[in-house]
Enzyme design. Structure first.
Site, mmCIF file in Angstrom:
data_model
loop_
_atom_site.group_PDB
_atom_site.id
_atom_site.type_symbol
_atom_site.label_atom_id
_atom_site.label_comp_id
_atom_site.label_asym_id
_atom_site.label_seq_id
_atom_site.Cartn_x
_atom_site.Cartn_y
_atom_site.Cartn_z
ATOM 1 N N GLU A 57 0.844 -1.186 0.000
ATOM 2 C CA GLU A 57 0.000 0.000 0.000
ATOM 3 C C GLU A 57 0.883 1.241 0.000
ATOM 4 O OE1 GLU A 57 -3.075 0.318 2.952
ATOM 5 O OE2 GLU A 57 -3.981 -1.588 2.388
ATOM 6 N N HIS A 110 -4.847 6.649 0.637
ATOM 7 C CA HIS A 110 -3.991 5.469 0.531
ATOM 8 C C HIS A 110 -4.606 4.485 -0.457
ATOM 9 C CE1 HIS A 110 -6.856 4.217 3.647
ATOM 10 N NE2 HIS A 110 -6.579 2.972 3.316
ATOM 11 N N HIS A 144 -5.663 0.472 -1.684
ATOM 12 C CA HIS A 144 -6.097 -0.846 -1.211
ATOM 13 C C HIS A 144 -5.923 -1.835 -2.351
ATOM 14 C CE1 HIS A 144 -8.969 -0.226 2.481
ATOM 15 N NE2 HIS A 144 -7.760 0.241 2.709
ATOM 16 N N ASP A 146 -9.123 2.238 8.952
ATOM 17 C CA ASP A 146 -9.354 3.524 8.280
ATOM 18 C C ASP A 146 -10.347 4.384 9.057
ATOM 19 O OD1 ASP A 146 -7.678 2.675 6.199
ATOM 20 O OD2 ASP A 146 -9.366 1.843 5.059
#
Length: 158
Positions: A33, A97, A99, A110
């Site tokens: 990630e 970010h 996934h 999150d």
């Protein structure tokens, strides 16, 4: 430019350069990630939020296939730089970010991160945002009101 409805009177916009940056970080098979912070401007009436740039991942961040933890010190340096360079116009507006999934959605981690941001960061605008970039570039765009203990709310693209 993409736009999202935040509430009846408020919209969130992403400049094209930001959308291109997200595409560069799509998480393909075997990749860790990536992530960073969302930076942008708010119109004086708080009816329009514009994401103008994102921070890039740095060597001090920690990441794996299913997690990303940004380095707080580096993020603060980026925030300070843009704030000063813009004369106080460009500010922290949230987190982003990747996934490893086609249709990204926020995890419990999150949700917790956004709750912590609201609780710990001073001088936040009424809304902060989270973007999760899926492996094919699909975006989850969510928001959290700073005066609300509810979960992230997914925004609808206009």
């Amino acid at each position: 430019m993409k736009s999202y409805k935040v509430d009846e009177n408020t919209i969130l916009k992403f400049e094209e350069g930001v959308l291109q940056s997200f595409k560069r970080y799509c998480q393909k098979n075997g990749m860790n990630e990536n992530g960073g912070i969302l930076l942008g401007k708010i119109k004086s009436d708080y009816k329009e939020y514009i994401i103008t740039t994102i921070s890039e991942p740095c060597d001090k961040d920690k990441s794996g296939k299913n997690y990303f933890v940004r380095n707080k010190e580096n993020a603060q340096n980026v925030i300070d730089h843009y704030w000063e360079a813009s004369g106080g116009e460009v500010m922290y507006l949230g987190e982003w970010h990747t996934h490893h999934e086609i249709h990204p959605h926020p995890s419990l981690v999150d949700e917790t991160l956004m709750y912590q941001c609201v609780r710990e960061i001073k001088n936040l605008p009424p809304y902060i945002f989270m973007v999760i970039v899926g492996e094919n570039g699909l975006l989850y765009v969510g928001t959290k009101r700073i005066d609300d203990n509810n979960k992230l709310v997914r925004l609808i693209e206009l």
